[in-house]
Design a protein around this motif. Structure first.
Motif, PDB file in Angstrom:
ATOM      1  N   ARG A 126       8.978   2.460  -4.827  1.00 43.59           N
ATOM      2  CA  ARG A 126       9.789   3.642  -4.529  1.00 43.59           C
ATOM      3  C   ARG A 126      11.254   3.252  -4.391  1.00 43.59           C
ATOM      4  O   ARG A 126      12.150   3.929  -4.900  1.00 43.59           O
ATOM      5  CB  ARG A 126       9.338   4.294  -3.229  1.00 43.59           C
ATOM      6  CG  ARG A 126       7.996   4.932  -3.291  1.00 43.59           C
ATOM      7  CD  ARG A 126       7.803   5.750  -2.042  1.00 43.59           C
ATOM      8  NE  ARG A 126       6.497   5.539  -1.467  1.00 43.59           N
ATOM      9  CZ  ARG A 126       6.080   6.109  -0.356  1.00 43.59           C
ATOM     10  NH1 ARG A 126       6.871   6.902   0.322  1.00 43.59           N
ATOM     11  NH2 ARG A 126       4.883   5.882   0.101  1.00 43.59           N
ATOM     12  N   GLY A 127      11.510   2.133  -3.692  1.00 43.87           N
ATOM     13  CA  GLY A 127      12.880   1.659  -3.520  1.00 43.87           C
ATOM     14  C   GLY A 127      13.513   1.256  -4.838  1.00 43.87           C
ATOM     15  O   GLY A 127      14.694   1.521  -5.072  1.00 43.87           O
ATOM     16  N   VAL A 128      12.735   0.617  -5.714  1.00 46.06           N
ATOM     17  CA  VAL A 128      13.265   0.216  -7.024  1.00 46.06           C
ATOM     18  C   VAL A 128      13.665   1.449  -7.825  1.00 46.06           C
ATOM     19  O   VAL A 128      14.742   1.500  -8.430  1.00 46.06           O
ATOM     20  CB  VAL A 128      12.237  -0.642  -7.795  1.00 46.06           C
ATOM     21  CG1 VAL A 128      12.642  -0.811  -9.247  1.00 46.06           C
ATOM     22  CG2 VAL A 128      12.079  -1.998  -7.137  1.00 46.06           C
ATOM     23  N   GLU A 129      12.799   2.464  -7.812  1.00 45.39           N
ATOM     24  CA  GLU A 129      13.092   3.666  -8.601  1.00 45.39           C
ATOM     25  C   GLU A 129      14.327   4.399  -8.079  1.00 45.39           C
ATOM     26  O   GLU A 129      15.204   4.800  -8.850  1.00 45.39           O
ATOM     27  CB  GLU A 129      11.881   4.596  -8.566  1.00 45.39           C
ATOM     28  CG  GLU A 129      12.003   5.777  -9.477  1.00 45.39           C
ATOM     29  CD  GLU A 129      10.738   6.603  -9.536  1.00 45.39           C
ATOM     30  OE1 GLU A 129      10.817   7.717 -10.076  1.00 45.39           O
ATOM     31  OE2 GLU A 129       9.689   6.166  -9.043  1.00 45.39           O
ATOM     32  N   ILE A 130      14.421   4.550  -6.781  1.00 46.97           N
ATOM     33  CA  ILE A 130      15.577   5.229  -6.198  1.00 46.97           C
ATOM     34  C   ILE A 130      16.840   4.379  -6.383  1.00 46.97           C
ATOM     35  O   ILE A 130      17.925   4.892  -6.687  1.00 46.97           O
ATOM     36  CB  ILE A 130      15.321   5.544  -4.712  1.00 46.97           C
ATOM     37  CG1 ILE A 130      14.175   6.547  -4.585  1.00 46.97           C
ATOM     38  CG2 ILE A 130      16.561   6.083  -4.040  1.00 46.97           C
ATOM     39  CD1 ILE A 130      13.690   6.745  -3.177  1.00 46.97           C
ATOM     40  N   ALA A 173       7.531  -0.908   9.735  1.00 43.89           N
ATOM     41  CA  ALA A 173       8.562  -1.945   9.572  1.00 43.89           C
ATOM     42  C   ALA A 173       8.393  -2.677   8.244  1.00 43.89           C
ATOM     43  O   ALA A 173       9.376  -2.942   7.536  1.00 43.89           O
ATOM     44  CB  ALA A 173       8.504  -2.928  10.734  1.00 43.89           C
ATOM     45  N   GLU A 174       7.156  -3.005   7.891  1.00 46.00           N
ATOM     46  CA  GLU A 174       6.910  -3.705   6.620  1.00 46.00           C
ATOM     47  C   GLU A 174       7.254  -2.824   5.428  1.00 46.00           C
ATOM     48  O   GLU A 174       7.854  -3.274   4.456  1.00 46.00           O
ATOM     49  CB  GLU A 174       5.448  -4.127   6.533  1.00 46.00           C
ATOM     50  CG  GLU A 174       5.071  -5.286   7.401  1.00 46.00           C
ATOM     51  CD  GLU A 174       3.600  -5.634   7.228  1.00 46.00           C
ATOM     52  OE1 GLU A 174       2.996  -5.224   6.217  1.00 46.00           O
ATOM     53  OE2 GLU A 174       3.070  -6.299   8.112  1.00 46.00           O
ATOM     54  N   GLY A 175       6.833  -1.562   5.486  1.00 45.73           N
ATOM     55  CA  GLY A 175       7.115  -0.648   4.385  1.00 45.73           C
ATOM     56  C   GLY A 175       8.596  -0.419   4.193  1.00 45.73           C
ATOM     57  O   GLY A 175       9.092  -0.379   3.073  1.00 45.73           O
ATOM     58  N   TRP A 176       9.315  -0.289   5.318  1.00 42.74           N
ATOM     59  CA  TRP A 176      10.749  -0.037   5.195  1.00 42.74           C
ATOM     60  C   TRP A 176      11.491  -1.269   4.685  1.00 42.74           C
ATOM     61  O   TRP A 176      12.437  -1.149   3.906  1.00 42.74           O
ATOM     62  CB  TRP A 176      11.328   0.426   6.526  1.00 42.74           C
ATOM     63  CG  TRP A 176      12.663   1.040   6.324  1.00 42.74           C
ATOM     64  CD1 TRP A 176      13.865   0.437   6.489  1.00 42.74           C
ATOM     65  CD2 TRP A 176      12.949   2.356   5.861  1.00 42.74           C
ATOM     66  NE1 TRP A 176      14.883   1.305   6.183  1.00 42.74           N
ATOM     67  CE2 TRP A 176      14.349   2.489   5.789  1.00 42.74           C
ATOM     68  CE3 TRP A 176      12.153   3.444   5.505  1.00 42.74           C
ATOM     69  CZ2 TRP A 176      14.968   3.667   5.369  1.00 42.74           C
ATOM     70  CZ3 TRP A 176      12.782   4.611   5.100  1.00 42.74           C
ATOM     71  CH2 TRP A 176      14.168   4.704   5.034  1.00 42.74           C
ATOM     72  N   SER A 177      11.071  -2.451   5.082  1.00 44.22           N
ATOM     73  CA  SER A 177      11.734  -3.650   4.561  1.00 44.22           C
ATOM     74  C   SER A 177      11.438  -3.811   3.068  1.00 44.22           C
ATOM     75  O   SER A 177      12.315  -4.240   2.305  1.00 44.22           O
ATOM     76  CB  SER A 177      11.310  -4.893   5.338  1.00 44.22           C
ATOM     77  OG  SER A 177       9.945  -5.163   5.124  1.00 44.22           O
ATOM     78  N   GLY A 178      10.228  -3.446   2.646  1.00 43.10           N
ATOM     79  CA  GLY A 178       9.927  -3.457   1.210  1.00 43.10           C
ATOM     80  C   GLY A 178      10.751  -2.434   0.453  1.00 43.10           C
ATOM     81  O   GLY A 178      11.210  -2.682  -0.664  1.00 43.10           O
ATOM     82  N   PHE A 179      10.936  -1.268   1.063  1.00 46.12           N
ATOM     83  CA  PHE A 179      11.761  -0.233   0.440  1.00 46.12           C
ATOM     84  C   PHE A 179      13.205  -0.706   0.299  1.00 46.12           C
ATOM     85  O   PHE A 179      13.834  -0.519  -0.739  1.00 46.12           O
ATOM     86  CB  PHE A 179      11.700   1.047   1.282  1.00 46.12           C
ATOM     87  CG  PHE A 179      12.540   2.161   0.748  1.00 46.12           C
ATOM     88  CD1 PHE A 179      12.109   2.921  -0.320  1.00 46.12           C
ATOM     89  CD2 PHE A 179      13.772   2.459   1.309  1.00 46.12           C
ATOM     90  CE1 PHE A 179      12.880   3.959  -0.822  1.00 46.12           C
ATOM     91  CE2 PHE A 179      14.551   3.482   0.824  1.00 46.12           C
ATOM     92  CZ  PHE A 179      14.104   4.237  -0.249  1.00 46.12           C
ATOM     93  N   ALA A 180      13.742  -1.342   1.349  1.00 45.32           N
ATOM     94  CA  ALA A 180      15.122  -1.834   1.290  1.00 45.32           C
ATOM     95  C   ALA A 180      15.267  -2.942   0.254  1.00 45.32           C
ATOM     96  O   ALA A 180      16.272  -3.000  -0.459  1.00 45.32           O
ATOM     97  CB  ALA A 180      15.561  -2.333   2.669  1.00 45.32           C
TER      98      ALA A 180
END
Length: 193
Positions: free
Chosen positions: A80-84, A161-168
């Protein structure tokens, strides 16, 4: 045609200057009870901070919003982070190229504009990391989400926390890749100038 009923209430007020009682009329406006209200709180609960309107409750709008990458629960937070990030990194270069201070210098506007877009992506990635570390400090709550009928709903992996760090991390990779792709297109495409 009368659209709203009103009631006049007389209030007694004391003015500090003369200390005498003054009567002022007060008007309370209310919608007629027999009319259907178009805009109302979700599920009739006025304490929910969201109004249900014909636009927000339309199926096409709900489908569009649920297909945005931020709300797609079937995709990992990193993707999701890569796409955005790809979209934002690519689109941030344009304003820097066309409106930046070096826009009239031939050959350098594109390079500086894409480098500026990459710098903004890095600043925003830092902001994402700070937000994630501030928001998801404690352990996840053990209570699961359930519908009104009692069916369990899985939590969004981005809201941890893990999901948000992956998103960032995905945002950083995607944003820098988007800015790099914008640089390649500005150097390769002959019709850009």
């Amino acid at each position: 045609m009368k659209t709203a009923s009103s009631r006049v209430v007389s209030r007694q007020a004391v003015t500090p200057a003369t200390l005498r009682t003054v009567s002022r009329p007060s008007v309370c406006a209310r919608a007629e009870p027999n009319r259907a209200q178009i805009i109302k709180p979700v599920n009739g609960d006025p304490f929910v901070g969201f109004f249900e309107t014909p636009v927000t409750s339309a199926p096409i709008v709900a489908t569009y919003l649920s297909n945005l990458p931020a709300y797609r629960m079937g995709v990992s937070p990193t993707l999701r982070g890569v796409e955005i990030g790809l979209a934002h990194g690519f689109l941030l270069a344009g304003p820097f190229i066309k409106l930046g201070p070096l826009r009239n210098v031939a050959g350098t506007a594109e390079i500086v504009g894409c480098a500026s877009a990459a710098g903004v992506v890095l600043i925003l990635a830092l902001c994402l990391s700070i937000y994630g570390s501030a928001t998801f400090q404690g352990a996840a709550t053990p209570v699961g989400l359930k519908t009104l009928s009692g069916r369990a709903i899985s939590r969004d992996p981005l809201q941890s926390a893990e999901g948000w760090s992956g998103f960032a991390a995905g945002w950083t990779v995607g944003g820098l890749s988007g800015a790099g792709f914008a640089y390649i297109l500005t150097q390769v495409l002959p019709y850009y100038q």
